[in-house]
Design an enzyme around this catalytic site. Structure first.
Site, PDB file in Angstrom:
ATOM      1  CB  CYS A 236      -0.910   0.005   1.228  1.00  0.00           C
ATOM      2  SG  CYS A 236      -1.968   1.454   1.353  1.00  0.00           S
TER       3      CYS A 236
ATOM      4  CD  GLU B 298      -0.807  -1.964  -5.313  1.00  0.00           C
ATOM      5  OE1 GLU B 298       0.126  -1.466  -5.987  1.00  0.00           O
ATOM      6  OE2 GLU B 298      -0.747  -2.135  -4.083  1.00  0.00           O
TER       7      GLU B 298
END
Length: 343
Positions: free
Chosen positions: A2, A129
């Site tokens: 992340c 992402e």
């Protein structure tokens, strides 16, 4: 992993979106730690080393606080361990923005705060992402499904609203806050620590996002994802470091197939780009806005309301004067002698 998030709610919205039920069943709204509401800045594109909102137990700052009392704080993304001996945290030669759940008890950086119960919840609208492709990487925005459809949390059935209208909660003096009906925040498990310069100075609070193997529906994008805490009970157990010991808390760090996503513009690739366009759904074929889903409808409606500051002005909840009358939370992390001030 992340490496980029978004959190666009204004400070008062973030507090109401984090409301919870205490052990007596009363719905409560966490207050900001003294001064942190002013330090928090909403962002559509937040990267490591930036200041981010986290939720944690008030007992970390006041040992006499009720066991279930929560507080909002601003911490820097990228954990700096308390034992770090350099005079400048930027001299760390390794990244601590993420921590693999499998390695928490193996690495000194994470083992110490985990064993001391320094657990927190990182709050965000969602995270970005990138999916590897032949010539480039395609970014996606990943978040909780919004509204009652598709959500696995029963509490969200009460939050369903028309995509054309985002309801703003209002509380009156002496009343418990009503349940938040706006954007459902993503709640990610994290660890925090408090570092003080060796020569003295203001303590620096930092955090890391814990990651797990990606869920089946996200594996095509990336092999890892944040450890998601779903529902009030999981958040409560993660934050209750006194009753829920480390080994039991670690069992909450599981891959969950509950998130939804949509592709977004490559604008998000540059962390200096910070606008609603970073979140806007993208049609990968036509490069135009695709037919919206229920969740993306709610997000676009939320963005159309304008900036967090504009939403705050339209909100009829507590005034700035009322906010100033609130009692201030106590200062330093238990075990430190200085009142913290986030850098």
């Amino acid at each position: 992993m992340c490496g980029r998030t978004a959190c666009t709610l204004a400070p008062d919205e973030l507090s109401r979106a984090s409301s919870y039920r205490d052990r007596g069943g009363r719905r409560r709204q966490p207050r900001w730690r003294d001064g942190d509401a002013e330090k928090y800045k909403p962002s559509y594109n937040r990267s490591p080393q930036s200041m981010s909102p986290v939720l944690l137990s008030q007992q970390h700052f006041d040992k006499d606080a009720p066991v279930d009392e929560r507080v909002l704080a601003v911490m820097r993304w990228g954990l700096v361990p308390a034992w770090f001996k350099q005079d400048d945290p930027s001299k760390m030669h390794y990244s601590t923005s993420n921590c693999r759940s499998e390695n928490i008890l193996e690495k000194k950086t994470y083992k110490y705060p985990m064993n001391k119960g320094q657990r927190c919840v990182i709050l965000a609208d969602g995270f970005y992402e990138w999916k590897r492709q032949e010539k480039q990487k395609q970014p996606f925005f990943i978040y909780f499904p919004q509204g009652s459809s598709g959500s696995s949390d029963p509490a969200t059935s009460k939050k369903a609203r028309s995509a054309e209208k985002v309801s703003l909660d209002m509380t009156e003096e002496g009343e418990a806050p009503r349940e938040w009906t706006g954007w459902r925040l993503l709640t990610m498990a994290g660890l925090f620590d408090c570092w003080t310069p060796p020569e003295g100075g203001e303590p620096l609070y930092t955090y890391t996002v814990i990651t797990v193997d990606a869920s089946p529906n996200l594996q095509d994008i990336h092999g890892r994802m944040p450890a998601i805490l779903e529902g009030e009970e999981e958040v409560r157990r993660w934050l209750d470091f006194g009753k829920v010991k480390s080994q039991d808390a670690l069992k909450l760090l599981q891959s969950k197939n509950t998130l939804t996503f949509h592709p977004v513009s490559s604008l998000v690739n540059n962390s200096r780009n910070n606008s609603p366009e970073c979140l806007q759904p993208l049609d990968l074929n036509s490069k135009k806005e695709p037919k919206p889903t229920g969740s993306s409808k709610m997000m676009m409606s939320w963005l159309k309301n304008g900036s967090p500051s504009k939403r705050k002005k339209s909100n009829t909840c507590e005034s700035e004067e009322e906010t100033k009358k609130r009692p201030k939370s106590t200062g330093a992390l238990q075990g430190t002698n200085k009142k913290p001030r986030i850098h």
